[in-house]
Design an enzyme around this catalytic site. Sequence first.
Site, PDB file in Angstrom:
ATOM      1  N   ASP A   1       0.793  -1.074   0.015  1.00  0.00           N
ATOM      2  CA  ASP A   1      -0.094   0.021   0.013  1.00  0.00           C
ATOM      3  C   ASP A   1       0.923   1.352  -0.076  1.00  0.00           C
ATOM      4  O   ASP A   1       2.059   1.008   0.229  1.00  0.00           O
ATOM      5  CB  ASP A   1      -1.095  -0.067   1.128  1.00  0.00           C
TER       6      ASP A   1
ATOM      7  N   HIS B   1       2.110  -9.334  -2.623  1.00  0.00           N
ATOM      8  CA  HIS B   1       1.148  -8.175  -2.888  1.00  0.00           C
ATOM      9  C   HIS B   1       1.821  -6.861  -2.902  1.00  0.00           C
ATOM     10  O   HIS B   1       2.525  -6.282  -1.969  1.00  0.00           O
ATOM     11  CB  HIS B   1       0.238  -8.276  -1.706  1.00  0.00           C
TER      12      HIS B   1
HETATM   13  O1  9MR Z   1       2.591  -6.641   9.658  1.00  0.00           O
HETATM   14  C1  9MR Z   1       1.347  -6.281  10.114  1.00  0.00           C
HETATM   15  C2  9MR Z   1       0.887  -7.536  10.991  1.00  0.00           C
HETATM   16  O2  9MR Z   1       1.479  -7.656  11.980  1.00  0.00           O
HETATM   17  C3  9MR Z   1      -0.651  -7.450  11.194  1.00  0.00           C
HETATM   18  O3  9MR Z   1      -1.257  -8.621  11.788  1.00  0.00           O
HETATM   19  C4  9MR Z   1      -1.488  -7.044   9.847  1.00  0.00           C
HETATM   20  C5  9MR Z   1      -2.918  -6.903  10.436  1.00  0.00           C
HETATM   21  O4  9MR Z   1      -2.934  -5.762  11.308  1.00  0.00           O
HETATM   22  O5  9MR Z   1      -1.022  -5.894   9.334  1.00  0.00           O
HETATM   23  C6  9MR Z   1       0.306  -5.963   9.055  1.00  0.00           C
HETATM   24  O6  9MR Z   1       0.921  -4.682   8.707  1.00  0.00           O
HETATM   25  C7  9MR Z   1       0.166  -4.220   7.308  1.00  0.00           C
HETATM   26  C8  9MR Z   1      -0.306  -2.947   7.523  1.00  0.00           C
HETATM   27  O7  9MR Z   1      -1.376  -2.766   8.424  1.00  0.00           O
HETATM   28  C9  9MR Z   1      -0.415  -2.127   6.027  1.00  0.00           C
HETATM   29  N1  9MR Z   1       0.539  -2.285   5.292  1.00  0.00           N
HETATM   30  C10 9MR Z   1       0.982  -3.561   4.893  1.00  0.00           C
HETATM   31  C11 9MR Z   1       1.430  -4.277   6.283  1.00  0.00           C
HETATM   32  C12 9MR Z   1       1.850  -5.830   5.825  1.00  0.00           C
HETATM   33  O8  9MR Z   1       0.840  -6.543   5.549  1.00  0.00           O
END
Ligand code: 9MR
Length: 891
Positions: free
Chosen positions: A362, A693
């Site tokens: 993102d 992704h």
């Molecule tokens: O790395 C994060 C993971 O530990 C969490 O479980 C997850 C859900 O909240 O989010 C991951 O972080 C994401 C972030 O929220 C948005 N950008 C991408 C990150 C990696 O997937």
Amino acid sequence: MPQRPTPTSPDPGRPRRGRRRALGAALASAGLLGGVLAVPASGAETADEGPELIVNGDFSDGTTGWWWTENSPGAVDDGKLCVEVPGGTVEPWDAIVGQDGIPLQEGESYTLSFTATSTVPIVARTNVQMATEPWDQEHSSADVIDDSGEQVTHVFTAAADHEAAQLAYQIGGSAEPFTFCLEQVSLRGGAEPPVYEPDTGSPVRVNQVGYLTDGPKRGTFVTTATSPLNWSLRDAGGTERASGSTSPAGVDPTSRENVHTFDFSEVTEPGEGWTVTIDGETSDPFAIGDDLYSSLRTDALAYFYHNRSGIEIDADLVGEEYARPAGHVDVAPNQGDGDVPCQPGVCDYRLDVTGGWYDAGDHGKYVVNGGISVAQVMSAYERTLVVDGADGDALGDGSLRVPERGNGVPDILDEARWQLDFLMRMQVPAGEPLAGMAHHKMHDRAWTGLPLLPHQDPQPRELHPPSTAATLNLAAAAAQCARLFEPYDADFAGQCLESARTAWDAARANPARYADPNDGQGGGAYSDNDVTDEFYWAAAELFITTGEDTYRQALLGSPLHGDTDAVFPRGGMSWAQTAGVGALNLATVDNGLTAAQLAQVRRMVTEAADGYAADAASAAYGVPYAPENGEYVWGSNSQVLNNMVVLATAHDLTGDASYRDAVLSGLDYLLGRNPLNLSYVTGYGERYSKNQHHRHWANQLNPDLPNPAPGSVAGGPNSSLQDPIAQRYLQGCAPAMCYIDHIESWATNEITINWNAPLAWIASYTDDLGRGDDGGDDGGDDGGTNGQCEVTYSAHRWDSGFTGQVSVRNTGSSPVSPWELRWSFPDDQRITQAWNAEVTQTGRDVVARPLSWNGTIEPGGTVSFGFNGSSGAQAADPAAFTLNAGACQVR
Ligand code: 9MR
């Protein structure tokens, strides 16, 4: 659970995604992974009995799988998804809630059922349709929805095949605002959907890149046999060079498969194309050598340049394929990061928050995660200042792909500064409420779809509330910045220190401002309600840098100090558990602790490393990661890497080779010795992840876009199936197999700065190991050297291409200026593009010459450059180099 990157649905006349290939083709394009879709035998089924096609239709998994239009935000409560629809919409499609990715088959009958309520009576258009133009409908009904909550049922027959259709409730057109809720949504029918079976290739699992000459060399064999079997190691010519017996290891809980292990550490002869054969099955080929990881070091660090915000990505550094315009610089359709407001009600000022790195797939920029990422990048550098034998030149000026090369500052610090400047811009200005705190994050107001290049993102950007966790990330990273930049730019170092101190004071004054776990629209929530670890980390960094008593007290008074399990959790450090980052620096970087206090910190490091090493030793795949509940988490590969960082630091501290061996064993796991026989790092190994992704490395969705650049690590297996692709294809998976190389599987296959940072640290450590004094030095070139230069050449091959990396060191006593390096390729390599040198090729002969800024190689100095090219799979490396006509030693 946050609403994840599902695009908001536009009106039916506008496609909301770029060109998109069919799901089957997309899965097949997992390429070497070669996802296989097998349709199990099943008889004819009635619609009532067919498989359930809606993911999370009872909302037991929050909003997973569902999306809504930006004007009608949704949330799940008590098994219902409710969206708030504003008044005054005109067309039905002005407000939509729905789900994508629904497979339908021509001629099959389907039953759609759901319960819906609306606080104002409305007519909902319930459509099952194509998710892109021309939006062909398989079903469309006008359903009267009021507050009675009666179940609605429709039966229809699909007129065409769809690999990813859409269920869309079009609920716009009301003058009044209302709340629309869904519960128990079900769509059943058709044949059983295909069962995904990963193509795991050979059951003989090895590190597909290779093993260090004097390191451990182990592999895993999947078999039903329970008695030892013979293994045979062959060289590239097929001649057996060693053999032995496997050790049966029973059923491995991470894969639920019966496995054996094998060990050929005794073999220390360098070479390429080795294979292991067991019971008629042959592994993928691998190398044995000392210089296997130099390109991984530079590629893993290039990840950060590739993902910079606010600057054009230069083809001269990364090649045409990866070049792109600057993102989020206030040029339409971007709304830009130069003058960003807060979310409504959060603040009344605006900030210039340009620059920094995009977090992941993102376009969000998060201080809470950005801090640990830049800290680990800085630590890769700081390690070279404090560990004997760690190679600072490899990270130095002119060594990496950064536009600031040649400015006299180590390139790795240039890269870090891009992020540090951004982090400091996120600090609340003096005079405002909460001055000195850092905004938790800034990102798009709503999730965008894939693919989307940064400069094409049309969403408004917003600052989210300040948080204690983000403020302490800033304090810690900025304090580390202050000590590392002091020799290069004292003003900048001073700015970092002031920012760190201000942040620390603000966090002490506001110790429990937590980010809202539901603030997940348009970006990740990154919520964390325990900031004891962030306080510990920030206190450690401020203490190392300043030696001041306030920070010493905070450190020694922390409940975490001395508590190994809390500082280094068994499942690994992460963005939410950061204390270990501080402890590692306290253990290695000169600071004002007493000898006894230092010994206590170092004991935490070695105790934790003992635990991770024991986990690696008892794992059939050698992985130093054994979370207590046996489940792999989101980003498990980064947990593995962070445990490896602890092990490597223990090795740096003690010289105990068993720690080093556990690090290398972790690398084996990441690069192919795992239940999926897959390297999780793009471009490394024979079979590697390539559809991570990401919004602009989105080749799976648009063939005109590239795959992720080499050296990008996928999040990896995640037992909690938290995206629709994982939910559809990975049900029932064993923990280490809950992974799919699909671009829409963000919960198993994303890439992020905080996962690539420990990869870069580990690649740097491992490359240094290979170059150490104990590394083999008799592996090839032994003639013609005049002793004035030393060349390190490495090539990293993938498909029909390769990336080459050359370092030339002046071992003489006078400067070489201008320099000119020549060599001949023994095979069909063709260089197509180079960086940090001007490289020309005539036939097989190559000449490399300096650019304007790196024309001189001082005595003891090194110049590094790299190139991309095409080559056959087995192309051999050049064996001889001449610098200004004198032959060099080749390492
Ligand atoms: O790395 C994060 C993971 O530990 C969490 O479980 C997850 C859900 O909240 O989010 C991951 O972080 C994401 C972030 O929220 C948005 N950008 C991408 C990150 C990696 O997937």
